[in-house]
Design a protein around this motif. Structure first.
Motif, mmCIF file in Angstrom:
data_model
loop_
_atom_site.group_PDB
_atom_site.id
_atom_site.type_symbol
_atom_site.label_atom_id
_atom_site.label_comp_id
_atom_site.label_asym_id
_atom_site.label_seq_id
_atom_site.Cartn_x
_atom_site.Cartn_y
_atom_site.Cartn_z
ATOM 1 N N LEU A 203 9.110 -6.754 10.994
ATOM 2 C CA LEU A 203 7.955 -6.282 10.242
ATOM 3 C C LEU A 203 7.587 -7.305 9.187
ATOM 4 C CD1 LEU A 203 9.458 -2.736 9.504
ATOM 5 C CD2 LEU A 203 7.588 -3.182 11.104
ATOM 6 N N ALA A 204 6.294 -7.431 8.909
ATOM 7 C CA ALA A 204 5.861 -8.261 7.773
ATOM 8 C C ALA A 204 4.621 -7.635 7.156
ATOM 9 C CB ALA A 204 5.557 -9.695 8.229
ATOM 10 N N THR A 205 4.565 -7.668 5.836
ATOM 11 C CA THR A 205 3.365 -7.207 5.136
ATOM 12 C C THR A 205 3.218 -7.978 3.827
ATOM 13 O OG1 THR A 205 2.198 -5.307 4.172
ATOM 14 C CG2 THR A 205 4.591 -5.299 3.963
ATOM 15 N N ASP A 206 1.987 -8.045 3.361
ATOM 16 C CA ASP A 206 1.732 -8.717 2.082
ATOM 17 C C ASP A 206 1.452 -7.693 0.979
ATOM 18 O OD1 ASP A 206 -0.551 -8.173 3.694
ATOM 19 O OD2 ASP A 206 -1.810 -9.247 2.268
ATOM 20 N N TRP A 207 1.691 -6.432 1.254
ATOM 21 C CA TRP A 207 1.444 -5.403 0.237
ATOM 22 C C TRP A 207 2.756 -4.730 -0.123
ATOM 23 C CZ3 TRP A 207 -2.803 -5.626 -2.392
ATOM 24 C CH2 TRP A 207 -3.949 -6.165 -1.809
#
Ligand SMILES: C[S@@+](CC[C@H](N)C(=O)[O-])C[C@H]1O[C@@H](n2cnc3c(N)ncnc32)[C@H](O)[C@@H]1O
Length: 317
Positions: A203-207
Motif C-alpha cells: 500500500l502507498a498513500t500521500d495522505w
C-alpha cells in the motif's frame, strides 16, 4: 484523480427506466453488496493515439467481463482461467486502481516471469497503459475494467495471487466520505482470500489520515502481519513529521486551519481529527519505498506540495 471528487455521480450502469420508477426494488447499481464504490465516473474521452491503440489492442489485452447491473460491475458466478488468459502459469500480481498503469508496466518489464493484472475503471488510464504495453511488447499484462472489490471476489481464485498493489488510492478526505475509501476491513478480507500464504499486499498513500487508517485496518486483521513491524517509529516516522511540520496544509482544494491547543500550529486536520494529543507516532511500521513503484504523476504532485509518502507492506499468514 487524487483530488477530492466533487460528489458521487449517477449510477454508471443504470437505465433511465430505473430512475423513472419511484419504487425501485433493484439493488442500487452504485453499491457493491452494501458498500458504496470508491470511484466516481470521469470522462472517458480518449486522445487520438489512445483511441487508436484501444481500438487495436483492447480485444487482446483488456479482459472481457460479464456485467451485473453497472458498467463496472462483475456478474456473479463469473470465473476466469488466468493460465488460459496469459497462456502460461506464472505468479499473479494485481495492481488495483492502476491509474495510467505505470506500476503495472514497470512490474511487467522488471519481472517477465510474473503476470500482471491491472484493475482500473478509468478508460483513459487503461488506454495509456496499452500504449506502453504495445510499445514495449509486453505479453505479461492484462487490464480489467471493473470495480476492484468485485474483481477480488469474483475474478480471482482463492490463494491464487502473489502480490496485490494499491498505490495512491483516492483519499476521500471528508469524514462522511470515509466509507468510500477502498481500503477497509472488508477489502482486507477480500485480499486475504486471494493472496497465497506468504503473498504480500503493498500500500502507498500521500495522505497521513488514510495512512493511519490503512495501518489500523491491516494491523487488526488476523490474516496479515506487517513485514516491517515498528519500523520508522518516533521522530523518524513520516507521520510524526507530517504532524509536527504541518505538511498537509491543503486537503483537497481546501486550506486546513491549524487546531490551536490540540497540536502545534499548522498540523493537518486530516491527520489529527480532534483527538490526537500526542503528535509522535510511537508505532511506526512503515515500509521502505517499494523499489518496484515508479514515480507517478500522483506522487510527484504530492511531493511538490510538500507531502510525504507512506508505504505499508503486509504478508498473508
Ligand atoms: C489516485 S489514482 C492512483 C493511480 C496509480 N495507482 C498511481 O499510483 O499513479 C487512483 C485510481 O484508482 C481508480 N479506482 C478507484 N476506485 C476504484 C475501484 N473500486 N476499482 C477500480 N479502480 C478504482 C481510480 O479510477 C484512479 O485511477
Amino acid at each position: 484523480m487524487s483530488s477530492e471528487p466533487p460528489s458521487p455521480d449517477s449510477a454508471p450502469g443504470s437505465t433511465p427506466a430505473q430512475h423513472a420508477h419511484g419504487h425501485n426494488h433493484q439493488p442500487d447499481p452504485e453499491l457493491y453488496r452494501t458498500e458504496p464504490v470508491s470511484f466516481v465516473r470521469r470522462g472517458d474521452r480518449l486522445t487520438t493515439r489512445r483511441q487508436r491503440t484501444w481500438d487495436r489492442a483492447a480485444g487482446t489485452y483488456i479482459v472481457d467481463v460479464p456485467r451485473d447491473r453497472a458498467t463496472t460491475s462483475v456478474a456473479e458466478g463469473t470465473r476466469i482461467d488466468w493460465a488460459q488468459v496469459f497462456g502460461r502459469s506464472a505468479p499473479l500480481v494485481v495492481d488495483i486502481g492502476s491509474g495510467l498503469g505505470e506500476s503495472t508496466v514497470q512490474g511487467a518489464v522488471d519481472h517477465p516471469d510474473w503476470d500482471l493484472i491491472s484493475v482500473e475503471v478509468y478508460t483513459p488510464g487503461l488506454a495509456a497503459m496499452l500504449v506502453q504495453v504495445e510499445d514495449r511488447e509486453l505479453g505479461n499484462v492484462r487490464g480489467v475494467q471493473a470495480n476492484a472489490p468485485e474483481v477480488l471476489d469474483r475474478l480471482l481464485p482463492a490463494g491464487g495471487v502473489q502480490e496485490v498493489w494499491v498505490f495512491f488510492p483516492d483519499p476521500w478526505h471528508k469524514t462522511r466520505h470515509h466509507k468510500r475509501r477502498l481500503v477497509s476491513p472488508a477489502f482486507a478480507d477480500r485480499v486475504a482470500r486471494v493472496l497465497a500464504p506468504g503473498g504480500v499486499l503493498r500500500l502507498a498513500t500521500d495522505w497521513s489520515s488514510y495512512a493511519v487508517h490503512m495501518r489500523e485496518v491491516m494491523q487488526s486483521h488476523p490474516a496479515f502481519e506487517n513485514v516491517h513491524p515498528g519500523r520508522a517509529a518516533g521522530a523518524g516516522s513520516p507521520l510524526t513529521r507530517v504532524r509536527l511540520e504541518g505538511r498537509e496544509l491543503q486537503v483537497g482544494a481546501q486550506p486546513v486551519a491549524p487546531r490551536v491547543g490540540t497540536l502545534r500550529a499548522g498540523v493537518s486536520e486530516a491527520t489529527a481529527g480532534a483527538s490526537v494529543q500526542d503528535p509522535v507516532d510511537h508505532d511506526g511500521g512503515w515500509a521502505p519505498r517499494f523499489e518496484g513503484r515508479p514515480l507517478t504523476s500522483f506522487e510527484s504532485k504530492a511531493l511538490n506540495a510538500g507531502r510525504l509518502v507512506f508505504d505499508l507492506t503486509y504478508r498473508r499468514r
